[in-house]
Design an enzyme around this catalytic site. Sequence first.
Site, mmCIF file in Angstrom:
data_model
loop_
_atom_site.group_PDB
_atom_site.id
_atom_site.type_symbol
_atom_site.label_atom_id
_atom_site.label_comp_id
_atom_site.label_asym_id
_atom_site.label_seq_id
_atom_site.Cartn_x
_atom_site.Cartn_y
_atom_site.Cartn_z
ATOM 1 N N SER A 165 53.909 -7.783 5.274
ATOM 2 C CA SER A 165 53.827 -6.593 6.133
ATOM 3 C C SER A 165 55.431 -7.140 7.370
ATOM 4 O O SER A 165 54.279 -7.906 7.318
ATOM 5 C CB SER A 165 53.863 -5.468 6.143
ATOM 6 N N TYR A 167 45.103 -1.910 8.533
ATOM 7 C CA TYR A 167 46.391 -2.402 8.495
ATOM 8 C C TYR A 167 47.337 -3.468 8.700
ATOM 9 O O TYR A 167 47.193 -4.715 8.322
ATOM 10 C CB TYR A 167 47.152 -1.073 7.953
HETATM 11 P P1 NAD Z 1 52.407 2.609 -3.146
HETATM 12 O O1 NAD Z 1 51.399 3.388 -2.759
HETATM 13 O O2 NAD Z 1 53.739 3.094 -3.631
HETATM 14 O O3 NAD Z 1 51.777 1.389 -3.778
HETATM 15 C C1 NAD Z 1 51.111 0.802 -4.000
HETATM 16 C C2 NAD Z 1 50.059 0.615 -5.351
HETATM 17 O O4 NAD Z 1 48.967 0.158 -4.772
HETATM 18 C C3 NAD Z 1 50.200 0.843 -6.015
HETATM 19 O O5 NAD Z 1 50.559 1.333 -7.161
HETATM 20 C C4 NAD Z 1 49.269 1.732 -6.297
HETATM 21 O O6 NAD Z 1 48.192 2.446 -7.655
HETATM 22 C C5 NAD Z 1 47.948 0.518 -5.796
HETATM 23 N N1 NAD Z 1 46.828 1.017 -5.692
HETATM 24 C C6 NAD Z 1 45.703 1.593 -4.304
HETATM 25 N N2 NAD Z 1 44.588 1.756 -3.996
HETATM 26 C C7 NAD Z 1 44.739 0.471 -5.804
HETATM 27 C C8 NAD Z 1 43.450 -0.287 -6.444
HETATM 28 N N3 NAD Z 1 42.195 0.199 -5.516
HETATM 29 N N4 NAD Z 1 43.282 -0.362 -6.933
HETATM 30 C C9 NAD Z 1 44.448 -0.844 -8.030
HETATM 31 N N5 NAD Z 1 45.511 -0.807 -7.083
HETATM 32 C C10 NAD Z 1 45.604 0.339 -5.848
HETATM 33 O O7 NAD Z 1 53.206 2.058 -1.304
HETATM 34 P P2 NAD Z 1 54.304 0.651 -1.740
HETATM 35 O O8 NAD Z 1 54.958 1.052 -0.457
HETATM 36 O O9 NAD Z 1 54.652 0.503 -2.853
HETATM 37 O O10 NAD Z 1 53.009 -0.472 -0.624
HETATM 38 C C11 NAD Z 1 53.073 -1.678 -2.139
HETATM 39 C C12 NAD Z 1 52.321 -2.674 -1.265
HETATM 40 O O11 NAD Z 1 53.168 -3.589 -0.306
HETATM 41 C C13 NAD Z 1 51.501 -2.889 0.032
HETATM 42 O O12 NAD Z 1 50.569 -3.682 0.006
HETATM 43 C C14 NAD Z 1 51.703 -2.143 1.343
HETATM 44 O O13 NAD Z 1 50.904 -2.892 2.688
HETATM 45 C C15 NAD Z 1 53.393 -2.816 1.422
HETATM 46 N N6 NAD Z 1 53.829 -2.471 1.858
HETATM 47 C C16 NAD Z 1 54.721 -1.367 1.894
HETATM 48 C C17 NAD Z 1 55.927 -1.384 3.468
HETATM 49 C C18 NAD Z 1 56.755 0.051 2.750
HETATM 50 O O14 NAD Z 1 57.113 0.072 3.899
HETATM 51 N N7 NAD Z 1 56.571 0.549 2.123
HETATM 52 C C19 NAD Z 1 55.928 -2.158 3.623
HETATM 53 C C20 NAD Z 1 55.225 -3.534 4.354
HETATM 54 C C21 NAD Z 1 54.397 -3.980 3.294
#
Ligand code: NAD
Length: 257
Positions: free
Chosen positions: A139, A152
């Site tokens: 991130s 985080y």
């Molecule tokens: P999201 O909530 O849409 O997806 C999260 C995913 O993680 C889901 O598929 C969920 O089922 C899975 N998950 C959560 N807990 C779990 C567990 N215990 N076991 C297995 N799977 C689990 O969120 P996202 O925004 O798509 O985030 C995905 C990644 O991207 C994360 O690591 C997040 O930190 C990172 N990220 C997101 C953003 C953003 O702006 N959305 C920015 C930077 C980084």
Amino acid sequence: MSLKGKLAVITGSNSGIGLGAARELARAGADVVLNSFTDREEDHALASGLAAEFGISARYIAADMSKGDDCRALIEKAGGCDILVNNAGIQHVATIEDFPVEKWNAILAINLSSAFHTTAAALPGMKAKGWGRIVNIASAHGLTASPYKSAYVAAKHGVVGLTKVTALEVAGQGITANAICPGYVLTPLVEAQIPDQMKAHDMDRETVIREVMLLRQPSRQFATVEQIGGTAVYLCSDAAAQVTGTTISVDGGWTAL
Ligand code: NAD
């Protein structure tokens, strides 16, 4: 760019960035394993949908990324993998004094330790084949901080560190490890933060998106899951064979500030 014949395991891939990365890897020809802990009919249906859409083989394997044994079992059940995308992640926003200990532990386990376990389980197979790609979804918060996101930010900085160590341990063996550092991408994880931010700042939805959430993203535009997935595909390409141990920001200029 064809990833035909490569198997990609993407953790946390039944929504958001994980699903977007799975789609782009499948579009490039890779077989994919989707994962979450939910094990619902619709999770399995997502995999069959990808198989039908892209003519690849796809399956869904349930595993809870908060548990080390489950993380390692995911890779074993997949039969190893050529491409590992460590993406599962959760978020919680609170001051350090008010941060619930169980949330701290869960964020560290799911956002950081899971990548340690899956990487440990995937590396022997990659070494045997002399080819592997590890793509950790960190991130902008792996490079910089914001208040109220202690767990985080700590976990994502940890992911960047783990990425560097992984790259060094396998350098010269056909295996690379890199971290993608997205800025804000509009996914369910971000959507869930909007009500809290609206309350904290006493603003309506549109104002809080523009003036708070995208304040540090100079483009004032969300990145898309397709852009993150496309970056993962690039990291799996031959052009990126010497790109290792580094971070690629997809953040609309956030970390240039
Ligand atoms: P999201 O909530 O849409 O997806 C999260 C995913 O993680 C889901 O598929 C969920 O089922 C899975 N998950 C959560 N807990 C779990 C567990 N215990 N076991 C297995 N799977 C689990 O969120 P996202 O925004 O798509 O985030 C995905 C990644 O991207 C994360 O690591 C997040 O930190 C990172 N990220 C997101 C953003 C953003 O702006 N959305 C920015 C930077 C980084």
